[in-house]
Scaffold this active site. Structure first.
Site, short mmCIF file in Angstrom:
data_model
loop_
_atom_site.label_atom_id
_atom_site.label_comp_id
_atom_site.label_asym_id
_atom_site.label_seq_id
_atom_site.Cartn_x
_atom_site.Cartn_y
_atom_site.Cartn_z
N ASN A 130 38.53 42.22 28.98
CA ASN A 130 39.35 43.37 28.60
C ASN A 130 39.47 43.43 27.08
O ASN A 130 39.31 42.41 26.39
CB ASN A 130 40.75 43.25 29.22
CG ASN A 130 40.74 43.51 30.70
OD1 ASN A 130 39.91 44.25 31.19
ND2 ASN A 130 41.66 42.87 31.42
N PRO A 179 42.05 35.70 41.01
CA PRO A 179 43.41 35.41 41.49
C PRO A 179 44.43 36.26 40.74
O PRO A 179 44.27 36.53 39.54
CB PRO A 179 43.59 33.92 41.19
CG PRO A 179 42.57 33.61 40.14
CD PRO A 179 41.42 34.52 40.40
N ASP A 180 45.45 36.71 41.44
CA ASP A 180 46.51 37.52 40.85
C ASP A 180 47.60 36.57 40.34
O ASP A 180 48.45 36.11 41.10
CB ASP A 180 47.07 38.49 41.89
CG ASP A 180 47.97 39.55 41.27
OD1 ASP A 180 48.69 39.22 40.29
OD2 ASP A 180 47.94 40.69 41.74
N ILE A 181 47.55 36.27 39.05
CA ILE A 181 48.45 35.26 38.48
C ILE A 181 49.90 35.72 38.55
O ILE A 181 50.79 34.95 38.96
CB ILE A 181 48.04 34.96 37.03
CG1 ILE A 181 46.59 34.48 36.97
CG2 ILE A 181 48.98 33.91 36.42
CD1 ILE A 181 46.04 34.32 35.57
N LYS A 225 53.61 48.73 40.28
CA LYS A 225 53.09 47.38 40.08
C LYS A 225 54.21 46.36 40.19
O LYS A 225 54.02 45.30 40.80
CB LYS A 225 52.42 47.29 38.70
CG LYS A 225 51.86 45.90 38.38
CD LYS A 225 51.13 45.89 37.03
CE LYS A 225 50.58 44.50 36.73
NZ LYS A 225 49.82 44.47 35.45
#
Length: 397
Positions: free
Chosen positions: A208, A303-305, A337
């Protein structure tokens, strides 16, 4: 900020010891009392007279000084300071600290102290990168030792790379952060920052557009309020702040592992721009152009930290803050979110290209919490960090 603070300064033996004389002056300018301790090797580079003259204090050198030790002087020295600083911290001194050795005055003081210890490493790049040094670094960080530097640069030996001692003003900033007596004193806070790099092959990656400037500013502001900050950073453009524990990572998986290793914590702030996907068929060697066409890349979710930490059943930080970089419908997307991830706050910002925010020096954020959406005016990233750090301090009271 350092008025009345007592610093025990251990000067190790290395060419960077000349910087310790300027460090004494800089600390005294800010009101600190500095008591120098010289190792035998340090006296090859700076004289006791010069250190004593700049500090206006007696210099300590010998573990078996009959006068000083009549009343267990090394114990008193190690306990009377507010902070013990080692600059330069040589590979030898770091090895002694990690191994619990105490065969001279400096190492004995470091074993006997009940105060926090801040070290400014300085050594040849190969010594810094040696596996033994890296093991010692990991042990010292586990013991709670704070680090200022090292930085990268030209060295007296003619080589270039990490291992150069931080400049005196950088060490002063780390000292000020370590001694900060603010609303977050005694609180442990994890901050993630920068992008992650997900490899395609050894020379290409997915990332990003993040400089890491906002996360760095926030870590600095939290440390200034007295927090113990664990700063988990991807390969950012800006250097990590002084006075925090720095954990450098590359991928999202590595970032999650570093965050979990840093728990427990009172708060966690996830300012990193983590890549959503990684390449499952990343090549071990550079992918070449071929007449057979474009390479086929296979993707999987990272993985969604933020969600992982927010939804922990046990050991969840008391305050979990996420960041949402959006390009349209900023508040709506960020609100959704927050509900989806389960975090307490979301700091949302518009990073569409025309704003210039991604990678820029300013930010315009909306803080979303149980109290609703609070939009802040556009301001410098340091100002955003200071304001958010103050709110975190109030929330953790």
């Amino acid at each position: 900020m350092l008025a009345g603070k007592r610093i025990l300064l251990i000067i190790g033996g290395g060419i960077a010891a000349f910087k310790s004389l300027d460090l004494i002056r800089r600390l005294r300018e800010r009101g600190a009392t500095v008591t120098p301790v010289l190792t035998t090797a340090a006296e090859e580079f700076v004289t006791p007279l010069s250190a004593s003259a700049l500090a206006a204090q007696k210099v300590y050198r010998d573990l078996f000084d009959l006068t000083d030790e009549a009343e267990m002087g090394h114990i008193e020295l190690s306990r009377s300071a507010d902070l013990v600083v080692v600059a330069p911290a040589t590979a030898d001194l770091m090895g002694k600290m990690a191994g619990g050795l105490a065969n001279d005055l400096a190492s004995t003081l470091l074993m006997a102290t009940d105060k926090r210890v801040l070290i400014a490493p300085a050594m040849n790049v190969r010594m810094w990168l040696h596996p033994a040094t890296q093991r010692n670094i990991a042990l010292l960080k586990e013991d709670g030792v704070l680090f200022a530097g090292p930085t990268e640069g030209d060295m007296a030996c003619g080589e270039f790379g990490p291992g150069r001692m931080a400049e005196p003003l950088e060490i002063v900033a780390a000292v000020e952060a370590a001694l900060a007596d603010g609303p977050l004193k005694g609180k442990r806070i994890i901050v993630t920052s920068g992008p992650t790099h997900e490899p395609i092959d050894p020379v290409r990656y997915i990332a990003n557009r993040s400089s890491g400037a906002q996360g760095t500013a926030l870590a600095r502001s939290l440390a200034a309020l007295g927090a113990e900050v664990v700063f988990v950073t991807g390969p950012a453009d800006v250097a990590p702040p002084d006075g925090v524990v720095v954990e450098k990572v590359q991928t999202a998986k590595q970032m999650l592992d570093a965050v979990q290793a840093a728990l427990p914590a009172d708060a966690a702030v996830f300012a990193a721009a983590v890549a959503d996907w990684h390449v499952t068929n990343a090549a071990d060697s550079k992918i070449k152009k071929t007449k057979s066409g474009l390479p086929m890349l296979e993707f999987a979710e990272n993985p969604d930290i933020l969600a992982t930490v927010s939804q922990m059943k046990t050991g969840r930080p008391g305050l979990v803050v996420g960041f949402a970089a959006e390009t349209d419908d900023v508040v709506a997307h960020a609100t959704a979110k927050r509900a989806r991830k389960g975090c307490d706050w979301i700091v949302a910002n518009d990073v569409s290209p025309e704003t210039g925010i991604m990678g820029g020096s300013e930010n315009a954020v909306t803080l979303i919490s149980d109290d609703g959406a609070d939009s802040w005016p556009r301001m410098g990233k340091d100002q955003v960090a200071n304001r958010l750090a103050q709110l975190i301090g109030e929330a953790l009271k």
